[in-house]
Motif scaffolding. Structure first.
Motif, short mmCIF file in Angstrom:
data_model
loop_
_atom_site.label_atom_id
_atom_site.label_comp_id
_atom_site.label_asym_id
_atom_site.label_seq_id
_atom_site.Cartn_x
_atom_site.Cartn_y
_atom_site.Cartn_z
N LYS A 141 78.51 39.93 95.34
CA LYS A 141 77.69 41.12 95.30
C LYS A 141 77.78 41.94 94.11
O LYS A 141 76.73 42.99 94.10
N LEU A 142 78.73 41.77 93.12
CA LEU A 142 78.62 42.25 92.07
C LEU A 142 77.54 41.58 90.95
O LEU A 142 78.02 41.01 90.28
N LYS A 143 76.31 41.71 91.27
CA LYS A 143 75.31 40.91 90.44
C LYS A 143 74.95 41.40 89.21
O LYS A 143 74.42 40.49 88.56
N HIS A 144 75.57 42.57 88.78
CA HIS A 144 75.39 43.08 87.43
C HIS A 144 76.71 42.97 86.58
O HIS A 144 76.93 43.20 85.37
N LEU A 145 77.75 42.23 87.22
CA LEU A 145 79.00 41.99 86.56
C LEU A 145 78.90 41.11 85.36
O LEU A 145 78.05 39.92 85.28
N LYS A 146 79.37 41.71 84.24
CA LYS A 146 79.11 40.95 82.83
C LYS A 146 80.32 40.43 82.41
O LYS A 146 80.52 39.84 81.55
N TYR A 147 81.46 41.11 82.56
CA TYR A 147 82.88 41.18 82.22
C TYR A 147 83.73 40.93 83.28
O TYR A 147 84.06 41.95 84.09
N LEU A 148 84.57 39.77 83.37
CA LEU A 148 85.50 39.76 84.48
C LEU A 148 86.75 38.99 83.70
O LEU A 148 86.80 37.89 83.03
N ASP A 149 87.74 39.72 83.90
CA ASP A 149 89.15 39.12 83.25
C ASP A 149 90.08 39.28 84.40
O ASP A 149 90.51 40.36 84.93
N LEU A 150 90.56 38.08 84.64
CA LEU A 150 91.56 37.80 85.89
C LEU A 150 92.67 37.14 85.24
O LEU A 150 93.44 36.43 86.00
N SER A 151 92.94 37.31 84.20
CA SER A 151 94.05 36.32 83.39
C SER A 151 95.33 36.69 83.76
O SER A 151 95.91 37.91 84.09
N VAL A 152 96.34 35.77 83.65
CA VAL A 152 97.62 35.96 84.15
C VAL A 152 97.68 36.55 85.60
O VAL A 152 98.68 37.28 85.83
N ILE A 153 97.08 36.40 86.44
CA ILE A 153 97.22 36.76 87.89
C ILE A 153 97.58 35.28 88.50
O ILE A 153 97.02 34.38 88.60
N ASN A 154 98.91 35.43 89.50
CA ASN A 154 99.46 34.13 89.85
C ASN A 154 98.48 33.83 91.32
O ASN A 154 98.89 34.32 92.26
N ARG A 171 78.68 37.45 80.95
CA ARG A 171 78.90 37.25 79.58
C ARG A 171 80.36 36.82 79.07
O ARG A 171 80.73 35.95 78.43
N HIS A 172 81.24 37.22 79.95
CA HIS A 172 82.78 37.09 79.43
C HIS A 172 83.52 36.59 80.70
O HIS A 172 83.62 37.56 81.68
N LEU A 173 84.28 35.46 80.62
CA LEU A 173 84.89 35.21 81.99
C LEU A 173 86.36 34.55 81.40
O LEU A 173 86.51 33.54 80.60
N ASP A 174 87.55 35.36 81.74
CA ASP A 174 88.76 35.10 81.34
C ASP A 174 89.56 34.71 82.61
O ASP A 174 89.96 35.73 83.42
N LEU A 175 89.82 33.25 82.81
CA LEU A 175 90.77 33.21 83.82
C LEU A 175 92.13 32.40 83.37
O LEU A 175 92.73 31.61 84.18
N SER A 176 92.30 32.75 82.25
CA SER A 176 93.63 32.09 81.67
C SER A 176 94.76 32.24 82.15
O SER A 176 95.00 33.43 82.83
N ASP A 177 95.59 31.31 82.24
CA ASP A 177 97.12 31.48 82.75
C ASP A 177 97.29 32.22 83.87
O ASP A 177 98.18 32.76 84.14
N ALA A 178 96.44 31.69 84.75
CA ALA A 178 96.32 32.51 86.28
C ALA A 178 96.79 31.26 87.40
O ALA A 178 96.65 31.65 88.39
N SER A 179 97.59 30.35 86.72
CA SER A 179 97.88 29.29 88.05
C SER A 179 97.05 28.59 88.79
O SER A 179 97.04 28.49 90.09
N PHE A 180 95.66 28.55 88.43
CA PHE A 180 94.72 27.90 89.27
C PHE A 180 94.88 26.47 89.35
O PHE A 180 95.66 25.98 88.15
N GLY A 181 94.56 25.84 90.26
CA GLY A 181 94.72 24.32 90.31
C GLY A 181 93.52 23.49 90.85
O GLY A 181 92.54 24.28 90.56
N GLY A 182 93.38 22.51 91.42
CA GLY A 182 92.53 21.67 91.69
C GLY A 182 91.60 21.37 90.33
O GLY A 182 92.02 21.09 89.29
N ARG A 183 90.36 21.29 90.53
CA ARG A 183 89.38 20.99 89.49
C ARG A 183 88.55 22.11 89.05
O ARG A 183 88.71 23.20 89.72
N ILE A 184 87.98 22.05 87.87
CA ILE A 184 87.07 22.98 87.30
C ILE A 184 85.68 22.95 87.83
O ILE A 184 85.12 21.86 87.86
N PRO A 185 85.17 24.08 88.70
CA PRO A 185 84.05 23.97 89.30
C PRO A 185 83.08 23.66 88.39
O PRO A 185 82.83 24.47 87.31
N THR A 186 82.17 22.84 88.49
CA THR A 186 80.86 22.41 87.61
C THR A 186 79.89 23.49 87.82
O THR A 186 79.11 23.66 87.06
#
Length: 1085
Positions: A141-154, A171-186
């Motif tokens: 619902k955050l349709k105007h979101l341009k910047y999302l940083d969730l890095s290092v969330i376990n 424009r900016h997506l940072d999901l680094s070091d967040a202990s995600f698993g599975g596949r990278i969604p296409t």
């Protein structure tokens, strides 16, 4: 009038708000001021209450519900009246024009700054501020979101949700070091406006297809997939080449295969022309990658190819100088041993500022004048790392000549683990701007004060040095006054030959953060004055010195330490009270510190709560600490690798349950009792993280609790040398990771539970010295394929040795002695292939266990009977290969197949009912050092093939029915007569019973393999030839010299005359004394 005044003020205020809103459209920095004004205005008017859009607020609150906020950082997020404006929430940014949420900052760096402000000081070492239970789909619902940083969330291995691809404005997506698993969604490919994408260092499964989504990100300039397994993506370069605006590429630790370079790859018109930053470190790339990199000669400024699979690189000059824009180059761990001109190639990079060539096997370069004065070479080299190259340095080394070009620019210099000998070269006196100097693990010698004087000599007024690391050299003398290094932050002088006291002036170096003076001959007292101004100190290491710490009982240090190592120096006799003030350390080592005191109750309650992803260590071992360990509410953080060592003290009472939250726990050699609360806590289903548990040599007098299913991570368990009784619990078969299991020296009864056959990773199994009984289980040889050590010594096992035990191909120590085992020794014993191999790859047996955030190696040890004495083996256990079957009821002959075990070091078959002769092939056991066949019924002669066992130092053949002559030879003569006693028909040295001249034995002749020689191999034709040659050489070597060398002849005769004179005088004096003695006797008479 009063009401009119209020109305005017309101109108004026509204006008000012409108003006501010208008100005914000042009200057967003005014937003913070606007927020403050709007908050204050609530007291006057409710018409400006919130800028937040309700649907977006609800989406954010739904997102918060999926997070675990242990540090209450999102306390501003809520539905309360004063929290209605989500644009004021931590990490949320809204558009000043539309009020839509445009940015969401919940990454570690942002939260760390917020936490520091919240705590009003330096935060603890926290790795994860937030835990992710689920990511609410309402986020779309955050349709105007341009910047999302969730890095290092376990996120604990959860998959990145597919709906992330619906945030089409990102424009900016940072999901680094967040202990995600599975596949990278296409679906990420739907984010066509994306410019920055960081998915690095997660736990994604093998990625197989990048081309299905990555080329759609045509606006992408930054891409980081580091830590993702791309080993099954041979076309990764093709996908990268379809990103026309890419400038930054990071694919380190990706297991990248070396790509196939096609012309279409090299000349793709849609590929980027401005790639500036490339990090492909820690992969499996070959030198073919260099062809692709050559496309970016003009743009590439950062290149990191550290730790790849480049075989011998022989020609740097063919490609490196063309990368003329390079400022950063890292080729560490590339074999450059065949590149003598490496320095010439590096010198052709005109913009280079950072150079890392560590562990490259660099040859010593030849410096030409063209290299030194190359007009195109860099003039601003600032960072040089040549660590671990074993380069031969001297004061006039060509490396120093080259580095002298950069006296003015050099800031960082790492020469660790090379061969810098003697005193520090004069070259270092010119490095006025040097901030970091690493010279550890070299051969520097001389006085430390001289080295300091050289570093200070040329630039006495410009003290830029911040890190001085001189560990592991041969520096001597005392520690000089270092206060002139006013910028110094780290001082490492450990592992040298320094002596004397620590100067109090060190306490005035207010910028010091790290001090390591350990492993020196320092002595004297360290007091409060040594730390008077060290408020920034974080690391303190005074270990393995003769220093004595003397602080007043109410001393409050000015620092908060992260690491404290005071092991093997004088801290005691009292427990240091100043530790109460330390709230953030991740390592405390006060082992062997002469502490003789009661463990204070405050110690566990004051332990810091580090949320560190790395190690957390407490070591109080080898002291005389008394008292009990109270059950504390403290829990070791699940994100850290926690190690606790309280061994070799005098602690009493039950083992508290909170200690099971550690990863490594050593409580051995204490007086502890009681395991129930530790083993079976109130929350029995909670899985323990314990991997290493040593409770040996305590006062545990109870039945072992049957609560082992919660210890699924256990790798090492030692409960030996206690008074445990009853049966071995069946749940011990639920330890899927166990490698070492020691239950010896207890009172266990019954049979070995069959559930233990599930311990397929077991390497060491010791249940010796108990009261166990029953048949030896067949599953020992079937279900435990990795067994290296199996000890069933001193129990009540009976029956025969199962043939299945011949399948233990890894076995190295097999001890079934002192049981009631009967039957024959299996002929398939030669299938124990590890015992058939001579030698060992290591003198120790080392095991290790590794977690994602740390690991511990431990040396295995075993107690074995050697020469009749129980001895412990640890540092040399890897060399011990033995079979001990003594004190049983074994019958039959010693199988000939046992001689195939040529790696055997000790063989003990004594005190059985074995019969038959000693096999003539016994000489094949060339590694044998101890052989005990005593107290059996073995008959026949002693094979002379024992001559082949040159290392045999312990032999006992006593109390058998051996006959004939003991073979003559140097190998058997050192033994005592007791080693052959009790054999009535045996004769010869060392027995007193001598043999008649004609008495021989057919087994006396030496046997090699299947060949029998009729002589002893010593008196041969070659022997006589050697004897004659030796006589001729010896005779003419002495006499010839005297005949032909006149000076030698005169010296020799002079020496003989001196000897003759001395002997003559001595004889005359002796005769005179005897004559005088006789005359005195006659006189007295």
């Amino acid at each position: 009038m009063e009401n009119d005044g209020i109305m005017c003020l309101k109108k004026l205020f509204h006008t000012s708000i409108v003006v501010l809103l208008f100005l914000q459209c042009f200057n967003p920095s005014l937003s913070s001021g606007f927020y403050n004004v709007s908050v204050d205005f609530r007291a006057i008017s409710h018409r400006v209450v919130t800028r937040c859009i309700e649907s977006e607020r609800e989406a954010l609150l739904a997102f918060k519900q999926g997070l675990v906020d242990d540090y209450d950082l999102l306390s501003s997020w809520g539905r309360e009246e004063h929290k209605q404006d989500c644009c004021q929430w931590l990490g949320v940014h809204c558009s000043n024009r539309t009020n839509h949420v445009t940015q969401l900052h919940l990454g570690w760096s942002y939260l760390d700054q917020a936490y520091a402000l919240q705590q009003k000081g330096r935060p603890q070492n926290i790795y994860y501020y937030l835990q992710g239970k689920m990511m609410s789909p309402k986020l779309i619902k955050l349709k105007h979101l341009k910047y999302l940083d969730l890095s290092v969330i376990n996120c604990n291995g959860r998959q990145v949700p597919d709906f992330i691809g619906s945030l089409s404005n990102l424009r900016h997506l940072d999901l680094s070091d967040a202990s995600f698993g599975g596949r990278i969604p296409t679906q990420i490919g739907n984010l066509t406006h994306l410019q920055y994408l960081d998915l690095g260092y997660n736990n994604f499964a093998n990625v197989e297809d990048l081309n299905s989504w990555m080329p759609h990100l045509s606006a992408l300039t930054y891409l980081d997939l580091s830590g993702s397994s791309l080993s099954n993506v041979p076309d990764w370069m093709e996908a990268v080449n379809k990103l026309p605006k890419l400038t930054n590429l990071s694919l380190s630790y990706c297991s990248l295969p070396s790509p196939l370079i096609h012309s279409s790859t090299l000349f793709n018109k849609n590929s980027s022309r401005s790639l500036a930053h490339v990090d492909l470190s820690y992969n499996q790339l070959t030198s073919s990658i260099l062809l692709w990199l050559s496309k970016y000669n003009a743009s590439l400024g950062y290149l990191n190819l550290r730790y790849n699979n480049f075989a011998n690189v022989e020609n740097l000059n063919s490609w490196l100088p063309h990368l003329s824009a390079l400022t950063y180059l890292d080729l560490s761990y590339t074999n450059l041993s065949n590149v003598p001109d490496w320095l010439e190639a590096v010198s052709k990079l005109p913009k280079l500022t950072n150079l890392s060539l560590s562990s490259c096997s660099l040859p010593s370069p030849l410096i030409h004048s063209s290299t030194l004065f190359n007009i195109n070479s860099s003039k601003s080299l600032a960072h040089v790392d040549l660590m671990a190259n074993q380069l031969p340095f001297s004061s006039s080394s060509s490396i120093f000549v080259w580095l002298s070009k950069y006296n003015a620019s050099l800031v960082y210099l790492d020469l660790i683990e090379n061969q810098i000998e003697g005193g520090i070269p004069q070259f270092f006196s010119g490095l006025c701007n040097l901030q970091v100097l690493y010279l550890s693990n070299n051969i520097l010698s001389g006085q430390l004060s001289w080295l300091v004087q050289i570093l200070m000599s040329a630039c006495p007024d410009q003290n830029s040095l911040e890190y001085l690391v001189l560990s592991s050299n041969h520096l001597s003398g005392s520690i000089p006054n270092l206060t002139n290094f006013s910028s110094l932050q780290a001082l490492y002088l450990d592992d040298n030959q320094l002596s004397g006291t620590v100067p109090e002036s060190i306490g005035h170096m207010s910028r010091l953060e790290s001090i390591n003076l350990g492993m020196n001959a320092l002595e004297g007292v360290v007091s409060e004055s040594h730390f008077s101004n060290l408020s920034k100190l974080r690391i303190l290491d005074l270990s393995s010195t003769s220093l004595s710490l003397s602080f007043s009982s109410n001393w409050t240090p000015p620092f908060q330490l992260d690491w404290i190592d005071l092991s093997s120096c004088m801290v005691g006799p009292h427990f240091p009270k100043w530790l109460q003030t330390q709230k953030s350390y991740t390592g405390l080592d006060i082992s062997n510190a002469s502490i003789s005191d009661i463990l204070p109750s405050w110690f566990w309650s004051r332990l810091p709560h580090p949320d560190s992803r790395f190690e957390f260590i407490i070591d109080l071992s080898n002291n005389r600490i008394r008292g009990t360990i109270p059950n504390s509410r403290f829990e070791f953080p699940s994100s850290s690798f926690s190690q606790v060592n309280l061994s070799w003290n005098r602690l009493e009472g039950p083992v508290p349950s909170f200690l099971s939250t550690a990863v490594s726990l050593d409580l051995s050699n204490n007086k502890l009792s009681g395991l129930i609360s530790f083993m079976c806590p109130k929350t029995p289903n909670k899985v323990s993280r314990l991997a290493f548990l040593d409770l040996s040599s305590n006062n545990l007098q109870e039945q072992l609790p049957n609560c082992w299913t919660r210890f699924e991570n256990l790798v090492f368990l030692d409960l030996s040398d206690n008074a445990l009784f009853g049966k071995i619990p069946t749940t011990m078969g639920s330890l899927p990771s166990i490698q070492t299991l020691k239950l010896n020296k207890n009172g266990f009864v019954g049979e070995l539970p069959s559930s233990l056959k599930n311990l397929t990773t077991l390497s060491v199994f010791d249940v010796g010295e108990n009261n166990l009984s029953g048949l030896i289980p067949e599953w020992l040889g079937v279900g435990l394929p990795n067994l290296v050590t199996l000890i069933l010594r001193s129990n009540h096992f009976y029956g025969s040795i199962p043939l299945q035990l011949c399948n233990m191909r890894e076995i190295q120590i097999l001890d079934f002695s002192m049981n009631n085992i009967s039957g024959n020794i299996p002929k398939c014993i030669n299938n124990l292939t590890n015992l058939a191999q001579k030698g060992s790859p290591s003198i120790t047996i080392m095991h290790d266990y590794n977690f994602s955030n740390g690991g511990v190696d431990y040396l295995e040890e075993a107690s074995l009977i050697w020469k009749g004495i129980m001895s412990k083996y640890k540092s040399t256990l890897g060399l011990v290969k033995c079979i001990h079957l003594s004190s049983n009821q074994l019958t039959g002959e010693i199988p000939r197949e046992i001689t195939d075990l040529m790696g055997l070091v000790s063989l003990n078959l004594s005190r059985n009912n074995l019969t038959g002769p000693i096999t003539p092939m016994i000489g094949k056991l060339e590694s044998l050092q101890s052989l005990d066949l005593s107290r059996n019924h073995i008959y026949g002669g002693i094979p002379t093939s024992l001559f082949q066992i040159y290392g045999l130092g312990d032999l006992d053949l006593s109390n058998n029915n051996l006959s004939g002559k003991i073979p003559m030879g140097t190998q058997l003569q050192p033994y005592d007569s007791s080693d052959f006693a009790g054999n009535p028909l045996l004769c010869g040295i060392p027995l007193q019973q001598l043999c008649s001249p004609e008495e021989t034995s057919p087994e006396e002749q030496p046997m090699f393999g299947d060949q029998v020689k009729e002589n002893d191999g010593l008196i041969t034709t070659g022997f006589y030839l050697s004897l004659a040659l030796g006589f001729v050489v010896g005779f003419w070597g002495v006499c010839g010299s005297l005949i032909f060398i006149k000076s030698w002849r005169y010296t020799y005769y002079k020496f003989l005359n001196c000897v003759y004179d001395w002997l003559y005088v001595r004889v005359a004096l002796i005769k005179r004394r005897r004559l005088m003695g006789k005359l005195s006797c006659i006189y007295r008479w």
